[in-house]
Design a protein around this motif. Structure first.
Motif, PDB file in Angstrom:
ATOM      1  N   PHE A   7       0.853  -1.180   0.000  1.00 19.45           N
ATOM      2  CA  PHE A   7       0.000   0.000   0.000  1.00 19.45           C
ATOM      3  C   PHE A   7       0.892   1.234   0.000  1.00 19.45           C
ATOM      4  N   ASP A   8       0.577   2.204  -0.839  1.00 22.79           N
ATOM      5  CA  ASP A   8       1.177   3.525  -0.697  1.00 22.79           C
ATOM      6  C   ASP A   8       0.433   4.209   0.445  1.00 22.79           C
ATOM      7  N   ALA A  78      -7.532   8.648  -6.558  1.00 29.28           N
ATOM      8  CA  ALA A  78      -8.493   7.950  -7.425  1.00 29.28           C
ATOM      9  C   ALA A  78      -8.937   6.649  -6.761  1.00 29.28           C
ATOM     10  N   LYS A  79      -9.971   6.054  -7.332  1.00 31.44           N
ATOM     11  CA  LYS A  79     -10.504   4.797  -6.808  1.00 31.44           C
ATOM     12  C   LYS A  79      -9.469   3.682  -6.960  1.00 31.44           C
ATOM     13  N   ASN A  80      -9.437   2.796  -5.960  1.00 29.25           N
ATOM     14  CA  ASN A  80      -8.542   1.637  -6.020  1.00 29.25           C
ATOM     15  C   ASN A  80      -8.910   0.740  -7.196  1.00 29.25           C
ATOM     16  N   ARG A  81      -7.923   0.161  -7.839  1.00 25.61           N
ATOM     17  CA  ARG A  81      -8.172  -0.861  -8.865  1.00 25.61           C
ATOM     18  C   ARG A  81      -8.206  -2.241  -8.231  1.00 25.61           C
ATOM     19  N   LEU A  82      -7.726  -2.355  -7.020  1.00 28.24           N
ATOM     20  CA  LEU A  82      -7.731  -3.596  -6.251  1.00 28.24           C
ATOM     21  C   LEU A  82      -8.121  -3.227  -4.834  1.00 28.24           C
ATOM     22  N   HIS A  83      -8.977  -4.043  -4.218  1.00 32.80           N
ATOM     23  CA  HIS A  83      -9.308  -3.776  -2.821  1.00 32.80           C
ATOM     24  C   HIS A  83      -9.404  -5.079  -2.060  1.00 32.80           C
ATOM     25  N   LEU A  84      -9.305  -4.968  -0.737  1.00 36.76           N
ATOM     26  CA  LEU A  84      -9.412  -6.129   0.134  1.00 36.76           C
ATOM     27  C   LEU A  84     -10.859  -6.301   0.565  1.00 36.76           C
ATOM     28  N   ASP A  85     -11.293  -7.547   0.731  1.00 35.45           N
ATOM     29  CA  ASP A  85     -12.584  -7.869   1.314  1.00 35.45           C
ATOM     30  C   ASP A  85     -12.327  -8.504   2.668  1.00 35.45           C
ATOM     31  N   ILE A  86     -13.026  -8.020   3.681  1.00 37.42           N
ATOM     32  CA  ILE A  86     -12.960  -8.626   5.003  1.00 37.42           C
ATOM     33  C   ILE A  86     -14.169  -9.538   5.132  1.00 37.42           C
ATOM     34  N   GLY A 112     -11.127   4.276  12.735  1.00 37.83           N
ATOM     35  CA  GLY A 112     -10.796   5.270  11.715  1.00 37.83           C
ATOM     36  C   GLY A 112     -11.351   5.016  10.331  1.00 37.83           C
ATOM     37  N   ALA A 113     -12.034   3.896  10.115  1.00 36.57           N
ATOM     38  CA  ALA A 113     -12.638   3.623   8.805  1.00 36.57           C
ATOM     39  C   ALA A 113     -13.880   4.489   8.614  1.00 36.57           C
ATOM     40  N   GLU A 135      -6.954   6.258   5.209  1.00 32.50           N
ATOM     41  CA  GLU A 135      -6.377   7.077   4.132  1.00 32.50           C
ATOM     42  C   GLU A 135      -7.212   7.020   2.855  1.00 32.50           C
ATOM     43  N   GLY A 136      -8.429   6.481   2.941  1.00 37.40           N
ATOM     44  CA  GLY A 136      -9.332   6.524   1.792  1.00 37.40           C
ATOM     45  C   GLY A 136      -9.273   5.324   0.866  1.00 37.40           C
ATOM     46  N   ASN A 137      -8.549   4.262   1.222  1.00 35.44           N
ATOM     47  CA  ASN A 137      -8.507   3.052   0.397  1.00 35.44           C
ATOM     48  C   ASN A 137      -9.789   2.259   0.612  1.00 35.44           C
ATOM     49  N   GLU A 138     -10.486   1.959  -0.488  1.00 38.74           N
ATOM     50  CA  GLU A 138     -11.752   1.249  -0.389  1.00 38.74           C
ATOM     51  C   GLU A 138     -11.542  -0.216  -0.021  1.00 38.74           C
ATOM     52  N   PHE A 139     -12.493  -0.748   0.750  1.00 46.18           N
ATOM     53  CA  PHE A 139     -12.542  -2.182   1.045  1.00 46.18           C
ATOM     54  C   PHE A 139     -13.989  -2.538   1.333  1.00 46.18           C
TER      55      PHE A 139
END
Length: 142
Positions: A7-8, A78-86, A112-113, A135-139
């Motif tokens: 992750f950046d 911008a929107k993630n091209r890859l995201h994690l699913d919990i 913090g989500a 930090e705004g990364n979608e999951f």
């Protein structure tokens, strides 16, 4: 085959804290011979203001990828091209499924989500909640 996800991040330590909690991971161990990462970084002569340039988490007692967080100067744009699913409610369907997802989403919000959108159960009884990390990364919580 081993893989690492990277992750950046603007604040690697904060994201590592969040994702370690969210995924039931732990901090990666420092190199052999060092009691902490701070001891290692000091021994390597890394200036203290660079100690949050990277951080990593690993699974607790099971298989899974190492996740590395690397500091970058820019924020996410911008929107993630890859995201994690919990996966929070395996085997459950319908409202029982959604109740577990809601509880997990509440927990993650306390860390913090941000909750973005709830998708109601489909014909197979599966719904999900889209969220963003600090930090705004979608999951998704599924």
């Amino acid at each position: 085959m081993n893989i690492q996800l990277s992750f950046d991040a603007v604040d690697p330590r904060r994201l590592a804290d969040f994702w370690a909690y969210a995924l039931h991971y732990r901090r990666d161990d420092p190199p052999d011979g060092f009691a902490s990462w701070q001891d290692y970084l000091a021994a390597e002569g890394i200036p203290e203001d660079e100690w949050n340039s990277g951080d990593a988490i690993v699974p607790i007692g099971e298989e899974g990828p190492r996740i590395y967080f690397q500091r970058v100067p820019e924020e996410k744009t911008a929107k993630n091209r890859l995201h994690l699913d919990i996966v929070a409610a395996p085997g459950l369907r319908g409202e029982k499924h959604m109740a577990v997802l809601e509880a997990r989403a509440d927990e993650l919000e306390s860390r913090g989500a941000i909750r973005i959108k709830r998708f109601e159960p489909n014909e197979s009884g599966q719904g999900w909640i889209v969220m963003e990390d600090p930090e705004g990364n979608e999951f998704c919580v599924i």
